[in-house]
Design a protein around this motif. Structure first.
Motif, PDB file in Angstrom:
ATOM      1  N   ALA A  78       0.839  -1.200   0.000  1.00  0.00           N
ATOM      2  CA  ALA A  78       0.000   0.000   0.000  1.00  0.00           C
ATOM      3  C   ALA A  78       0.874   1.249   0.000  1.00  0.00           C
ATOM      4  N   GLY A  79       2.054   1.168   0.611  1.00  0.00           N
ATOM      5  CA  GLY A  79       2.981   2.307   0.591  1.00  0.00           C
ATOM      6  C   GLY A  79       3.386   2.670  -0.823  1.00  0.00           C
ATOM      7  N   LEU A  80       3.616   1.661  -1.657  1.00  0.00           N
ATOM      8  CA  LEU A  80       3.934   1.904  -3.069  1.00  0.00           C
ATOM      9  C   LEU A  80       2.720   2.464  -3.784  1.00  0.00           C
ATOM     10  N   ALA A  81       1.552   1.897  -3.511  1.00  0.00           N
ATOM     11  CA  ALA A  81       0.333   2.358  -4.165  1.00  0.00           C
ATOM     12  C   ALA A  81       0.021   3.807  -3.813  1.00  0.00           C
ATOM     13  N   ASN A  82       0.369   4.223  -2.588  1.00  0.00           N
ATOM     14  CA  ASN A  82       0.066   5.586  -2.150  1.00  0.00           C
ATOM     15  C   ASN A  82       1.123   6.601  -2.567  1.00  0.00           C
ATOM     16  N   ASP A 102       1.163  -2.593 -14.134  1.00  0.00           N
ATOM     17  CA  ASP A 102      -0.210  -3.090 -14.239  1.00  0.00           C
ATOM     18  C   ASP A 102      -0.782  -3.412 -12.856  1.00  0.00           C
ATOM     19  N   ALA A 103       0.035  -4.011 -11.986  1.00  0.00           N
ATOM     20  CA  ALA A 103      -0.425  -4.329 -10.636  1.00  0.00           C
ATOM     21  C   ALA A 103      -0.758  -3.051  -9.876  1.00  0.00           C
ATOM     22  N   LEU A 104       0.063  -2.016 -10.074  1.00  0.00           N
ATOM     23  CA  LEU A 104      -0.192  -0.726  -9.425  1.00  0.00           C
ATOM     24  C   LEU A 104      -1.484  -0.092  -9.949  1.00  0.00           C
ATOM     25  N   LYS A 105      -1.712  -0.173 -11.253  1.00  0.00           N
ATOM     26  CA  LYS A 105      -2.964   0.343 -11.851  1.00  0.00           C
ATOM     27  C   LYS A 105      -4.171  -0.389 -11.273  1.00  0.00           C
ATOM     28  N   ASP A 106      -4.038  -1.706 -11.104  1.00  0.00           N
ATOM     29  CA  ASP A 106      -5.152  -2.487 -10.565  1.00  0.00           C
ATOM     30  C   ASP A 106      -5.500  -2.060  -9.139  1.00  0.00           C
ATOM     31  N   VAL A 107      -4.490  -1.696  -8.353  1.00  0.00           N
ATOM     32  CA  VAL A 107      -4.748  -1.222  -6.990  1.00  0.00           C
ATOM     33  C   VAL A 107      -5.532   0.082  -7.052  1.00  0.00           C
ATOM     34  N   ARG A 108      -5.091   0.975  -7.918  1.00  0.00           N
ATOM     35  CA  ARG A 108      -5.774   2.281  -8.023  1.00  0.00           C
ATOM     36  C   ARG A 108      -7.197   2.144  -8.554  1.00  0.00           C
ATOM     37  N   ALA A 109      -7.411   1.152  -9.422  1.00  0.00           N
ATOM     38  CA  ALA A 109      -8.727   0.985 -10.046  1.00  0.00           C
ATOM     39  C   ALA A 109      -9.696   0.167  -9.203  1.00  0.00           C
ATOM     40  N   ARG A 118      -7.131  -7.780  -2.959  1.00  0.00           N
ATOM     41  CA  ARG A 118      -6.634  -8.719  -3.972  1.00  0.00           C
ATOM     42  C   ARG A 118      -5.567  -8.054  -4.836  1.00  0.00           C
ATOM     43  N   ALA A 119      -5.813  -6.810  -5.250  1.00  0.00           N
ATOM     44  CA  ALA A 119      -4.853  -6.090  -6.083  1.00  0.00           C
ATOM     45  C   ALA A 119      -3.552  -5.829  -5.325  1.00  0.00           C
ATOM     46  N   LEU A 120      -3.648  -5.502  -4.034  1.00  0.00           N
ATOM     47  CA  LEU A 120      -2.449  -5.300  -3.219  1.00  0.00           C
ATOM     48  C   LEU A 120      -1.665  -6.605  -3.070  1.00  0.00           C
ATOM     49  N   SER A 121      -2.380  -7.716  -2.943  1.00  0.00           N
ATOM     50  CA  SER A 121      -1.725  -9.021  -2.864  1.00  0.00           C
ATOM     51  C   SER A 121      -0.982  -9.328  -4.174  1.00  0.00           C
ATOM     52  N   GLU A 122      -1.598  -9.017  -5.302  1.00  0.00           N
ATOM     53  CA  GLU A 122      -0.945  -9.243  -6.598  1.00  0.00           C
ATOM     54  C   GLU A 122       0.253  -8.314  -6.776  1.00  0.00           C
ATOM     55  N   LEU A 123       0.150  -7.079  -6.304  1.00  0.00           N
ATOM     56  CA  LEU A 123       1.279  -6.148  -6.349  1.00  0.00           C
ATOM     57  C   LEU A 123       2.420  -6.682  -5.481  1.00  0.00           C
ATOM     58  N   ARG A 124       2.095  -7.187  -4.313  1.00  0.00           N
ATOM     59  CA  ARG A 124       3.103  -7.765  -3.420  1.00  0.00           C
ATOM     60  C   ARG A 124       3.826  -8.920  -4.108  1.00  0.00           C
ATOM     61  N   MET A 125       3.078  -9.808  -4.755  1.00  0.00           N
ATOM     62  CA  MET A 125       3.698 -10.944  -5.439  1.00  0.00           C
ATOM     63  C   MET A 125       4.566 -10.478  -6.615  1.00  0.00           C
TER      64      MET A 125
END
Length: 176
Positions: A78-82, A102-109, A118-125
Motif C-alpha cells: 500500500a505504501g507503493l500504491a500511495n 499493471d499491478a499498481l494500476k489495478d490497486v488504483r482501479a 486482492r490487487a495489493l496481494s498481486e502487487l506484493r507478489m
C-alpha cells in the motif's frame, strides 16, 4: 581434507563438526558451503528475507539495495500504491516493469475493499517476483535441490494436508 575435481573446478572437501561448520559459515570462512532452508510458512518471503543485507540468516555477504527495497515494498505494498512516484525508478528498472505498473494500476482501479486487497496481494507478489529474479541473477547461491517427501494415503482418509514444513498432525486425520 579430500580433493574432488569436477566440471573443471578443484575443491578441497573439509569435514567439520556441526558447530564448527556453523561458526565457519557465520564468519564467512569459506569459498563454497552447503546451505539449506525449510520454509516455515507458505510464502516466497520465507526464503527471500534471508538474503536481505542485514538479515542474520544472510551468511553469503551478498547485498543489494534494490533487493532490500523490493522486500521493503512487498512488506507494505500500500505504501507503493500511495506514493508511486517515490518508487518510480525501482519499477522502471524492474525485470518486468509492465507487471509492476499493471499491478499498481489495478490497486488504483479497485472499486471496493475486497478488490483492493486482492490487487495489493498481486502487487506484493509482483514485487517478490522482482526480488527473486535479482536474487537468482546476483546472489552467490546455487540452488541445487528441493526437499520433497513421499507418502501413501489410504482411500477414505481425510485431514491430510501437505505443507511446507511437512508437519502432519495426526489429530486432524480421519478415516471414513
Amino acid at each position: 581434507a579430500k580433493q574432488l575435481e569436477a566440471v573443471g573446478v578443484t575443491l578441497d572437501l573439509v569435514h567439520n563438526e556441526w558447530f564448527m561448520y556453523l561458526d565457519r559459515v557465520r564468519g564467512g570462512g569459506y569459498d563454497l558451503a552447503r546451505g539449506g532452508w525449510i520454509g516455515d510458512y507458505l510464502d516466497p518471503r520465507t526464503f527471500l528475507a534471508m538474503f536481505r543485507t542485514d538479515d542474520p540468516d544472510n551468511q553469503t555477504g551478498w547485498s543489494s539495495a534494490r533487493y532490500d527495497a523490493l522486500l521493503q515494498l512487498a512488506d507494505d505494498p500500500a505504501g507503493l500504491a500511495n506514493a508511486p512516484t517515490r518508487w518510480a525508478k525501482l519499477y522502471e528498472d524492474a525485470v518486468d516493469g509492465t507487471r509492476l505498473r499493471d499491478a499498481l494500476k489495478d490497486v488504483r482501479a479497485a472499486g471496493n475493499a475486497r478488490l483492493k486487497r486482492r490487487a495489493l496481494s498481486e502487487l506484493r507478489m509482483a514485487l517478490l517476483y522482482e526480488a527473486e529474479v535479482l536474487l537468482i541473477e546476483g546472489a552467490p547461491i546455487i540452488p541445487l535441490y528441493q526437499y520433497r517427501g513421499n507418502g501413501l494415503l489410504r482411500p477414505g482418509v481425510t485431514g491430510f494436508h501437505p505443507n511446507v514444513l511437512s508437519h502432519h498432525p495426526i489429530r486432524e486425520l480421519r478415516r471414513n
